[in-house]
Design a protein around this motif. Structure first.
Motif, mmCIF file in Angstrom:
data_model
loop_
_atom_site.group_PDB
_atom_site.id
_atom_site.type_symbol
_atom_site.label_atom_id
_atom_site.label_comp_id
_atom_site.label_asym_id
_atom_site.label_seq_id
_atom_site.Cartn_x
_atom_site.Cartn_y
_atom_site.Cartn_z
ATOM 1 N N LYS A 56 -3.562 -3.061 -5.680
ATOM 2 C CA LYS A 56 -2.560 -2.558 -6.635
ATOM 3 C C LYS A 56 -1.210 -2.413 -5.940
ATOM 4 O O LYS A 56 -0.165 -2.684 -6.506
ATOM 5 C CB LYS A 56 -3.004 -1.191 -7.180
ATOM 6 C CG LYS A 56 -4.042 -1.293 -8.257
ATOM 7 C CD LYS A 56 -4.368 0.090 -8.801
ATOM 8 C CE LYS A 56 -5.548 -0.005 -9.746
ATOM 9 N NZ LYS A 56 -6.152 1.292 -9.995
ATOM 10 N N VAL A 57 -1.271 -1.923 -4.709
ATOM 11 C CA VAL A 57 -0.021 -1.731 -3.965
ATOM 12 C C VAL A 57 -0.163 -2.346 -2.566
ATOM 13 O O VAL A 57 -0.365 -1.641 -1.571
ATOM 14 C CB VAL A 57 0.328 -0.216 -3.853
ATOM 15 C CG1 VAL A 57 1.717 -0.028 -3.231
ATOM 16 C CG2 VAL A 57 0.248 0.482 -5.187
ATOM 17 N N PRO A 58 -0.056 -3.674 -2.480
ATOM 18 C CA PRO A 58 -0.142 -4.303 -1.155
ATOM 19 C C PRO A 58 1.134 -3.989 -0.363
ATOM 20 O O PRO A 58 2.235 -4.162 -0.873
ATOM 21 C CB PRO A 58 -0.241 -5.795 -1.480
ATOM 22 C CG PRO A 58 0.352 -5.948 -2.842
ATOM 23 C CD PRO A 58 0.157 -4.648 -3.561
ATOM 24 N N THR A 59 0.942 -3.530 0.858
ATOM 25 C CA THR A 59 2.103 -3.021 1.605
ATOM 26 C C THR A 59 2.110 -3.545 3.035
ATOM 27 O O THR A 59 1.052 -3.664 3.668
ATOM 28 C CB THR A 59 2.049 -1.471 1.626
ATOM 29 O OG1 THR A 59 2.032 -1.008 0.281
ATOM 30 C CG2 THR A 59 3.247 -0.872 2.349
ATOM 31 N N GLU A 86 8.191 -11.182 0.559
ATOM 32 C CA GLU A 86 8.725 -11.832 -0.648
ATOM 33 C C GLU A 86 7.647 -12.703 -1.297
ATOM 34 O O GLU A 86 7.530 -12.749 -2.519
ATOM 35 C CB GLU A 86 9.952 -12.695 -0.316
ATOM 36 C CG GLU A 86 11.134 -11.928 0.274
ATOM 37 C CD GLU A 86 11.778 -10.929 -0.675
ATOM 38 O OE1 GLU A 86 11.490 -10.993 -1.891
ATOM 39 O OE2 GLU A 86 12.531 -10.055 -0.198
ATOM 40 N N THR A 87 6.848 -13.349 -0.459
ATOM 41 C CA THR A 87 5.782 -14.217 -0.993
ATOM 42 C C THR A 87 4.747 -13.390 -1.750
ATOM 43 O O THR A 87 4.297 -13.767 -2.841
ATOM 44 C CB THR A 87 5.103 -14.981 0.170
ATOM 45 O OG1 THR A 87 6.104 -15.632 0.925
ATOM 46 C CG2 THR A 87 4.108 -16.002 -0.327
ATOM 47 N N ILE A 88 4.370 -12.241 -1.141
ATOM 48 C CA ILE A 88 3.382 -11.377 -1.822
ATOM 49 C C ILE A 88 3.955 -10.902 -3.155
ATOM 50 O O ILE A 88 3.300 -10.937 -4.198
ATOM 51 C CB ILE A 88 3.003 -10.173 -0.929
ATOM 52 C CG1 ILE A 88 2.299 -10.649 0.356
ATOM 53 C CG2 ILE A 88 2.092 -9.204 -1.679
ATOM 54 C CD1 ILE A 88 2.102 -9.561 1.407
ATOM 55 N N LYS A 89 5.223 -10.494 -3.090
ATOM 56 C CA LYS A 89 5.886 -9.980 -4.307
ATOM 57 C C LYS A 89 5.882 -11.028 -5.423
ATOM 58 O O LYS A 89 5.622 -10.711 -6.585
ATOM 59 C CB LYS A 89 7.328 -9.601 -3.947
ATOM 60 C CG LYS A 89 7.814 -8.362 -4.670
ATOM 61 C CD LYS A 89 9.027 -7.767 -4.032
ATOM 62 C CE LYS A 89 10.266 -8.503 -4.427
ATOM 63 N NZ LYS A 89 11.500 -7.818 -3.988
ATOM 64 N N GLU A 90 6.161 -12.260 -5.038
ATOM 65 C CA GLU A 90 6.195 -13.344 -6.043
ATOM 66 C C GLU A 90 4.798 -13.715 -6.530
ATOM 67 O O GLU A 90 4.633 -14.250 -7.618
ATOM 68 C CB GLU A 90 6.800 -14.611 -5.427
ATOM 69 C CG GLU A 90 8.301 -14.575 -5.309
ATOM 70 C CD GLU A 90 8.801 -15.613 -4.311
ATOM 71 O OE1 GLU A 90 8.053 -16.565 -3.988
ATOM 72 O OE2 GLU A 90 9.944 -15.449 -3.837
ATOM 73 N N SER A 91 3.791 -13.451 -5.708
ATOM 74 C CA SER A 91 2.447 -13.944 -6.023
ATOM 75 C C SER A 91 1.593 -12.955 -6.798
ATOM 76 O O SER A 91 0.529 -13.324 -7.283
ATOM 77 C CB SER A 91 1.711 -14.313 -4.729
ATOM 78 O OG SER A 91 2.480 -15.208 -3.971
ATOM 79 N N MET A 99 5.019 -3.584 -1.414
ATOM 80 C CA MET A 99 5.974 -2.705 -0.735
ATOM 81 C C MET A 99 6.159 -3.110 0.727
ATOM 82 O O MET A 99 5.268 -3.676 1.355
ATOM 83 C CB MET A 99 5.505 -1.245 -0.797
ATOM 84 C CG MET A 99 5.439 -0.685 -2.189
ATOM 85 S SD MET A 99 5.021 1.065 -2.203
ATOM 86 C CE MET A 99 6.647 1.753 -2.247
ATOM 87 N N LEU A 100 7.334 -2.764 1.257
ATOM 88 C CA LEU A 100 7.654 -2.998 2.668
ATOM 89 C C LEU A 100 8.206 -1.664 3.170
ATOM 90 O O LEU A 100 9.320 -1.269 2.831
ATOM 91 C CB LEU A 100 8.705 -4.105 2.761
ATOM 92 C CG LEU A 100 9.182 -4.555 4.139
ATOM 93 C CD1 LEU A 100 8.041 -5.099 4.979
ATOM 94 C CD2 LEU A 100 10.265 -5.639 3.982
ATOM 95 N N ILE A 101 7.380 -0.945 3.917
ATOM 96 C CA ILE A 101 7.770 0.415 4.332
ATOM 97 C C ILE A 101 7.794 0.480 5.863
ATOM 98 O O ILE A 101 6.798 0.165 6.506
ATOM 99 C CB ILE A 101 6.779 1.462 3.763
ATOM 100 C CG1 ILE A 101 6.832 1.449 2.236
ATOM 101 C CG2 ILE A 101 7.093 2.866 4.293
ATOM 102 C CD1 ILE A 101 5.889 2.417 1.565
ATOM 103 N N LYS A 132 0.138 5.539 -3.224
ATOM 104 C CA LYS A 132 -1.150 5.003 -3.704
ATOM 105 C C LYS A 132 -1.394 3.593 -3.148
ATOM 106 O O LYS A 132 -1.760 2.656 -3.865
ATOM 107 C CB LYS A 132 -1.199 4.998 -5.230
ATOM 108 C CG LYS A 132 -1.080 6.399 -5.843
ATOM 109 C CD LYS A 132 -1.199 6.333 -7.348
ATOM 110 C CE LYS A 132 -1.321 7.687 -7.994
ATOM 111 N NZ LYS A 132 -0.212 8.620 -7.721
ATOM 112 N N ILE A 133 -1.181 3.456 -1.857
ATOM 113 C CA ILE A 133 -1.326 2.144 -1.205
ATOM 114 C C ILE A 133 -2.812 1.860 -0.976
ATOM 115 O O ILE A 133 -3.518 2.692 -0.400
ATOM 116 C CB ILE A 133 -0.552 2.135 0.136
ATOM 117 C CG1 ILE A 133 0.946 2.269 -0.146
ATOM 118 C CG2 ILE A 133 -0.850 0.872 0.935
ATOM 119 C CD1 ILE A 133 1.779 2.596 1.071
#
Lengths: 204, 306
Positions: A56-59, A86-91, A99-101, A132-133
């Motif tokens: 749900k929240v890949p980080t 960016e690739t994960i976000k688009e996919s 997220m990128l923390i 909720k990662i």
């Protein structure tokens, strides 16, 4: 050494055993491990990509070794990490939130960290709980701090952990790569792209 | 060395918490003539500290960090005490030593840095409380001075063990009654500035931190002398307002009261002949630098008008 122990998402308990003490060993060059089982690197790439796509929240948690432009190699890794993010976000689907923390500091922060924007190795669970990662990847974090975080996360959260380690890997991660380079991170991004649409997104 | 080494990877800049972005954009690393006047206009090298509200030690910390001549090339060595609550938040390299062995750690560190970075300036500054400097670590403090180790020792003198509830320390005044020392101290405050002078320190100052410009001056002098000549020692009064029964707003007045000419923190300075020579030379250079900067500014303004 054969072992029955598997490095799985927690919460295991307050003080989970160090995976190494349970017989989990580190991969050799060209290998990786999944749940403590030694596999070839491509198998682990696929497993990590699937985790990102089904969470749900890949980080991604970049640490100081890649957050700061120490040298050209570090800067290249930072570019690759951004590309992976960016690739994960688009996919992923709109219901998923990539997220990128950053983990900018290892020192405990007072009066408190802001879990929305950073993670601290002394209490990584706060950031994971807050956002909720459910799947994360550590990259550019010094080994000792990564080990500490990975154990705390396994102990107190249900988050799936992946370590993209520049040294020999991490027993306490659920998936661990070793000898990380910018190219290796780009290869992981390629796997995410390749598996896009073929992995079932999380159910609400 | 300057801010050049302190650069966030371009792709990561926007995700970094703002205090790190500020350190890169607005801190005074590499700035010539940095000092306490940068406080309020630049990013300070100390983030939210966890000392008590109104603690004079927090003021001292801010002035010291603003006055370090080259913070990017400085390693501070701390010890157990209230100071160790602040070190996790500073933008300067630092090491936490065991209680009392800070001067031994600093000796090794300074020597290692000289070997590792020959020909480069690397300052080492010890910052510890009076318990670490005078009681538990007195052996290490003195031995470093006897050996003429080239670093600065700063003692935050609050005249007792503050964060453990107020036990008697060697720098406590005679007769003082503290929460954990109900009988009252029976012997005089240890005269460490005098001992420092006799032990070979080339620059020794005893004062309070009520005047930021004075703190800046003594910090810079002490570090420059330590860099070129030998050990230096600063004893700064940073009263623990909680342990002496004062309110948050009364720390500054307490320091002012204690620095009157007849009081124990009246300004006292010892400078060796070698150090005097160096400081005179540095003062002349600083004057030249300021004059050149003034001239440059005037020329710039003139060009702007034209």
């Amino acid at each position: 050494m054969s072992t029955m122990y598997e490095v799985l998402p927690g919460p295991e308990h307050f003080l989970p055993p160090a995976a190494a003490s349970m017989g989990i060993r580190l991969p050799d060059p060209g290998q990786a491990h999944i749940h403590g089982k030694i596999v070839n690197e491509d198998e682990a790439m696929e497993a990590a990509a699937r985790q990102f796509l089904s969470a749900k929240v890949p980080t991604i948690f970049p640490g100081p070794l890649v957050l700061w432009a120490w040298n050209e190699k570090a800067a290249k890794k930072a570019t690759a990490i951004r590309h992976l993010y960016e690739t994960i976000k688009e996919s992923v689907t709109p219901s998923q939130q990539a997220m990128l923390i950053p983990m900018p500091d290892y020192r405990p922060k007072y009066p408190k960290i802001n879990p929305e924007i950073e993670i601290n190795p002394n209490h990584p669970n706060l950031t994971i709980w807050h956002n909720k990662i459910d799947a994360c990847m550590f990259v550019g974090v010094h080994c000792h701090q990564a080990n500490l975080s990975l154990k705390i996360i396994r102990g107190g959260t249900y988050c799936y952990t992946i370590a993209m380690c520049a040294q020999a890997g991490h027993e306490d991660a659920m998936v661990s790569f070793r000898d990380a380079t910018a190219d290796k991170i780009m290869r992981l991004a390629d796997w995410v792209k390749k598996l896009k649409g073929s992995v079932e997104p999380p159910k609400d | 060395m300057s801010k050049e080494r302190i650069k966030i990877a371009a792709e990561m800049f926007e995700i970094m918490p703002s205090e790190y972005q500020d350190l890169v954009d607005r801190a005074t690393y590499g700035k010539e003539g940095r000092g306490w006047k940068d406080i309020g206009t630049s990013k300070e090298l100390i983030e939210e500290h966890s000392l008590c509200a109104g603690c004079p030690e927090s003021m001292a910390f801010r002035y010291i960090l603003a006055s370090l001549p080259a913070p990017e090339d400085t390693v501070m060595v701390g010890s157990t005490g209230c100071t160790s609550l602040v070190f996790p938040h500073v933008g300067v390299h630092n090491i936490h030593s065991l209680f009392g062995n800070q001067n031994a750690i600093a000796s090794g560190l300074k020597r290692a840095l000289s070997v590792r970075f020959p020909g480069q300036v690397k300052d080492v500054v010890v910052l510890a409380g009076d318990g670490a400097t005078v009681d538990i670590g007195l052996d290490m403090t003195l031995q470093a001075w006897f050996r003429q180790e080239k670093f600065t020792t700063i003692c935050f003198d609050n005249e007792l063990y503050a964060n453990t509830g107020g036990q008697e320390s060697g720098l406590m005044q005679k007769g003082f009654v503290a929460k954990m020392a109900p009988v009252g101290k029976t012997f005089e405050k240890v005269k460490l500035p005098e001992i420092a002078r006799e032990s070979g320190c080339h620059y020794v100052v005893n004062c309070t931190v009520s005047k930021p410009n004075l703190v800046e001056k003594v910090i810079k002098n002490a570090i420059h002398v330590a860099r070129e000549i030998g050990p230096t020692y600063l004893q700064l009064y940073t009263p623990c307002i909680l342990e002496i029964g004062k309110n948050s707003m009364e720390g500054l007045q307490e320091m002012r009261d204690s620095e009157k000419p007849t009081e124990r923190f009246a300004y006292k300075e010892y400078v060796s002949d070698e150090a005097k020579e160096l400081l005179t030379e540095l003062a002349a250079k600083e004057k030249e630098r300021k004059a050149a900067a003034k001239k440059q500014l005037a020329e710039k303004q003139l060009a702007g008008k034209a």
